[in-house]
Write an enzyme that holds these catalytic residues in place. Structure first.
Site, PDB file in Angstrom:
ATOM      1  N   SER A 112     -41.981 -74.582  62.115  1.00 28.44           N
ATOM      2  CA  SER A 112     -42.058 -73.440  63.021  1.00 28.44           C
ATOM      3  C   SER A 112     -43.513 -73.201  63.364  1.00 28.44           C
ATOM      4  O   SER A 112     -44.372 -73.266  62.487  1.00 28.44           O
ATOM      5  CB  SER A 112     -41.474 -72.214  62.329  1.00 28.44           C
ATOM      6  OG  SER A 112     -41.550 -71.093  63.164  1.00 28.44           O
ATOM      7  N   HIS A 164     -44.597 -71.904  71.470  1.00 31.19           N
ATOM      8  CA  HIS A 164     -43.844 -71.738  70.234  1.00 31.19           C
ATOM      9  C   HIS A 164     -42.883 -72.906  70.122  1.00 31.19           C
ATOM     10  O   HIS A 164     -42.292 -73.328  71.118  1.00 31.19           O
ATOM     11  CB  HIS A 164     -43.028 -70.432  70.265  1.00 31.19           C
ATOM     12  CG  HIS A 164     -41.888 -70.405  69.293  1.00 31.19           C
ATOM     13  ND1 HIS A 164     -40.576 -70.566  69.671  1.00 31.19           N
ATOM     14  CD2 HIS A 164     -41.869 -70.278  67.949  1.00 31.19           C
ATOM     15  CE1 HIS A 164     -39.799 -70.509  68.603  1.00 31.19           C
ATOM     16  NE2 HIS A 164     -40.553 -70.338  67.546  1.00 31.19           N
ATOM     17  N   ASN A 201     -39.923 -74.825  67.135  1.00 31.31           N
ATOM     18  CA  ASN A 201     -39.238 -74.683  65.866  1.00 31.31           C
ATOM     19  C   ASN A 201     -38.130 -75.709  65.826  1.00 31.31           C
ATOM     20  O   ASN A 201     -37.330 -75.802  66.760  1.00 31.31           O
ATOM     21  CB  ASN A 201     -38.660 -73.251  65.781  1.00 31.31           C
ATOM     22  CG  ASN A 201     -37.644 -73.090  64.690  1.00 31.31           C
ATOM     23  OD1 ASN A 201     -36.444 -73.073  64.940  1.00 31.31           O
ATOM     24  ND2 ASN A 201     -38.111 -72.994  63.471  1.00 31.31           N
ATOM     25  N   TYR A 202     -38.080 -76.544  64.775  1.00 30.85           N
ATOM     26  CA  TYR A 202     -36.980 -77.504  64.606  1.00 30.85           C
ATOM     27  C   TYR A 202     -36.467 -77.386  63.193  1.00 30.85           C
ATOM     28  O   TYR A 202     -37.254 -77.265  62.261  1.00 30.85           O
ATOM     29  CB  TYR A 202     -37.435 -78.928  64.987  1.00 30.85           C
ATOM     30  CG  TYR A 202     -37.653 -78.973  66.488  1.00 30.85           C
ATOM     31  CD1 TYR A 202     -36.579 -79.097  67.357  1.00 30.85           C
ATOM     32  CD2 TYR A 202     -38.928 -78.766  67.032  1.00 30.85           C
ATOM     33  CE1 TYR A 202     -36.750 -79.034  68.726  1.00 30.85           C
ATOM     34  CE2 TYR A 202     -39.113 -78.696  68.412  1.00 30.85           C
ATOM     35  CZ  TYR A 202     -38.015 -78.831  69.255  1.00 30.85           C
ATOM     36  OH  TYR A 202     -38.170 -78.739  70.611  1.00 30.85           O
ATOM     37  N   GLY A 257     -38.762 -62.992  52.448  1.00 28.88           N
ATOM     38  CA  GLY A 257     -39.514 -64.230  52.671  1.00 28.88           C
ATOM     39  C   GLY A 257     -41.010 -63.990  52.505  1.00 28.88           C
ATOM     40  O   GLY A 257     -41.445 -62.863  52.306  1.00 28.88           O
ATOM     41  N   ARG A 258     -41.788 -65.063  52.620  1.00 25.12           N
ATOM     42  CA  ARG A 258     -43.244 -64.909  52.493  1.00 25.12           C
ATOM     43  C   ARG A 258     -43.760 -64.254  53.780  1.00 25.12           C
ATOM     44  O   ARG A 258     -43.825 -64.884  54.843  1.00 25.12           O
ATOM     45  CB  ARG A 258     -43.920 -66.264  52.261  1.00 25.12           C
ATOM     46  CG  ARG A 258     -45.418 -66.112  52.035  1.00 25.12           C
ATOM     47  CD  ARG A 258     -46.106 -67.409  51.644  1.00 25.12           C
ATOM     48  NE  ARG A 258     -47.516 -67.126  51.415  1.00 25.12           N
ATOM     49  CZ  ARG A 258     -48.486 -67.369  52.303  1.00 25.12           C
ATOM     50  NH1 ARG A 258     -48.212 -67.919  53.477  1.00 25.12           N
ATOM     51  NH2 ARG A 258     -49.740 -67.060  52.011  1.00 25.12           N
ATOM     52  N   GLU A 306     -46.580 -63.236  55.076  1.00 21.45           N
ATOM     53  CA  GLU A 306     -47.716 -63.744  55.852  1.00 21.45           C
ATOM     54  C   GLU A 306     -47.317 -64.966  56.684  1.00 21.45           C
ATOM     55  O   GLU A 306     -47.859 -65.176  57.766  1.00 21.45           O
ATOM     56  CB  GLU A 306     -48.893 -64.059  54.935  1.00 21.45           C
ATOM     57  CG  GLU A 306     -49.553 -62.808  54.341  1.00 21.45           C
ATOM     58  CD  GLU A 306     -50.081 -61.835  55.399  1.00 21.45           C
ATOM     59  OE1 GLU A 306     -50.448 -62.283  56.497  1.00 21.45           O
ATOM     60  OE2 GLU A 306     -50.096 -60.620  55.130  1.00 21.45           O
TER      61      GLU A 306
END
Lengths: 394, 394
Positions: A179, A193, A195-196, A350-351, A353
């Site tokens: 991402s 942007h 994302n796969y 989730g993380r 940052e």
């Protein structure tokens, strides 16, 4: 060996911004003819609290997969799809970061983490560079569990396995993705942007013959503040070429899907000028879809980097910069209000940052800003409200 | 006369940012001991699409209420609560805007609108002033309808009226509120937010003896980028004084509620340093609660304006400004991800510019920014993570 407590703790983990587990459903209402409803596993508050905290690493691991699942280097083609997909996105991360560093002159910072129950991620962020205000490229692997209803919906929801799946309880799943969002400084240089992602469930352990569910998703889209027709056409043309090599039906369908997905509903305008977006793709052999996803990831550099090289040093005024900042505000609105991966990630631990890496370094909101008709700002807004065909199907 | 089609069209209309229709439920999980679950009437997509578009007016109307409901000027005390509440919030808007203009030197811009089925709003915004980057004070009146489940929950959900209310179909409701956010330029001058609202349903028309539901909600809270202990203590002390005049139990309860409500869950930190927040208040005579709401609204100026006067001209560095901008980013995160009025308003077709008036003019997101322990920035963050008692109950 992962205990069931660990597996339960790993449930509902988010996979980066823009990665979410979904199944396609039929919706008749407009304007989302291809709207893909998400089975978000509706984690309860207690479950969300129970999600494992990531452990930061000093250096990136060779694989984010659980031991024994990673690539067989002596014979990659016989390795699992999980392993081959991780290998693909790790290479894409390396290649794309190298191309960006080459243009910018500043290096990415890297942060890696794992979770005790398996999975982890590698975030690379370039902030306050020469060309980019903020650019991030993440890869992430998640092991979680899903409720049986989500599994049933994903496998067609047939009545045959309904009672059995109910008995089976939560189904383990695997998800991996890359991402990225890159926001340049120059208001004439566009944001990109992409994302796969690949998703796979286990077979329900106590249901004889029940199948694994799996699918691919992803997309690449462009968000300029100002339109240069030839730039947008180039970007879409590269997406179309990548699609056309695999299926002539892909580009028109995925271009439309992208225009639908990135709608900021409360504004009635898209975040940007689109590209391609697809989800729940499992209508052909997994090998073919891995090849298609790889083609798309490999198309990011030729689609995007030439536009940056052309626009990064163009002179601009404070007014151009203000308009870019207003459009960055719209980016924030979309990502925080609508983007499935972001909203899901924020709510399930989730993380942070890595999830919010997609937000721009700076953004602006003016009360009731309306560009004058016919201006360059108005033209951008008009194209976000009324999507155009940038790479017409001949 | 409003037709049933008009009334249906007016359903699910949002009432400004931070105004949402809610009922309190008991939740045992931490950290929300007083969490107030919202009955958001779950508007379907079709309903949201059906919401009436506002009609802008050339000048503000004398009343936003439906004809015949507005204040009886010859005998105000016998007027309906709807009329008296509107009168209160209109006066608060006038008083507070006058006080702000007096300090800033720049005048508010005003936009008024109505909706065909009744209700409307008046937005006042001061942008790029001498002291404030962006300050907005909205009043709004909404006529809508709610599903019977929401009415039942609001009236206690007793089994007595369950079947009857089911028959009754959607219940008309009325909501009115004032809502404001003011973001100053100087990083040492704090942001303030306040919101006071009144909600009332009709009696279900075909259920003999079923009562009206009604309640008050609101709050005032402070969001500084830097802590001056005496400023925060003054702000809380004024809230406490307003509360104590009406019920000694109010301040401790509403201070805690405020700390709970403004939690940015994914960060584990509050948006700011709190104040008071309450909702679903109907445990005593409506007259008493109108008096309390009026007291709170009248306390905004003495709580806030002295802090601005002290801090608006303090010298600051670019680093101070950057930290303010990061905190503004957190403000955006809270408002777009969690704030009930904002998220509800955006999804149901409210006047977008009035809803998003609460967003700062500019904001910033740096990857993985961590203030060094012991710095002024760290102290603010620590107080947002671990709420303090600023006006101890003696």
């Amino acid at each position: 060996m992962v205990s069931s407590a660990q597996a339960a703790a790993a449930s509902s983990q988010p996979l980066l911004s823009s990665v979410a587990v979904s199944v396609q459903v039929h919706c008749n209402f407009q304007p989302f003819p291809t709207f893909s409803a998400i089975i978000f596993f509706k984690p309860s508050f207690e479950e969300a609290q129970a999600i494992e905290k990531e452990e930061m690493l000093m250096e990136r691991p060779a694989s984010l997969l659980r031991e024994g699942e990673d690539l067989q280097w002596d014979n990659p083609s016989t390795s699992s799809m999980r392993a081959r997909f991780e290998t693909m996105i790790r290479k894409a991360q390396d290649d794309i970061c190298a191309a960006v560093e080459d243009v910018d002159g500043i290096k990415f910072r890297e942060d890696s983490w794992i979770r005790p129950g398996g999975g982890g991620g590698i975030s690379r962020v370039l902030q306050d560079g020469n060309v980019w205000e903020k650019a991030g490229v993440n890869v992430s692997v998640v092991y979680g569990t899903m409720p049986p209803e989500a599994y049933r919906a994903a496998t067609g929801g047939g009545s045959d396995n309904k009672p059995a799946a109910n008995k089976a309880g939560r189904i383990p799943f695997f998800a991996a993705g890359i991402s990225s969002v890159m926001h340049p400084k120059n208001p004439f240089a566009p944001t990109v942007h992409f994302n796969y992602r690949y998703f796979e469930t286990d077979s329900p352990p106590d249901v004889a013959g029940a199948p694994k569910a799996w699918w691919f998703g992803g997309g690449t889209d462009l968000t300029p503040s100002y339109i240069f027709d030839e730039d947008v056409a180039h970007f879409h043309q590269v997406q179309k070429q990548a699609c056309d090599k695999h299926d002539l039906a892909f580009y028109p369908k995925f271009k439309q899907w992208c225009d639908d997905y990135f709608l900021i509903k409360h504004r009635g305008e898209r975040r940007g000028l689109g590209g391609i977006f697809f989800d729940d793709l499992n209508d052909r052999d997994g090998e073919k879809l891995l090849a298609f996803s790889t083609e798309c990831a490999n198309s990011v550099i030729p689609a995007y980097i030439p536009l940056i090289k052309k626009r990064k040093d163009m002179p601009f005024s404070p007014e151009h910069k203000d308009w870019q900042q207003l459009r960055r505000g719209r980016y924030v609105e979309f990502n925080l209000v609508y983007d499935r991966g972001t909203t899901f990630g924020l709510k399930t631990g989730g993380r942070i940052e890595s999830i919010l890496m997609s937000l721009p370094l700076t953004a602006r909101w003016e009360y009731d800003h309306q560009p004058e008709a016919g201006t360059e700002e108005w033209k951008l807004l008009d194209a976000c409200r009324n999507p155009k065909e940038w790479a017409p199907v001949s």
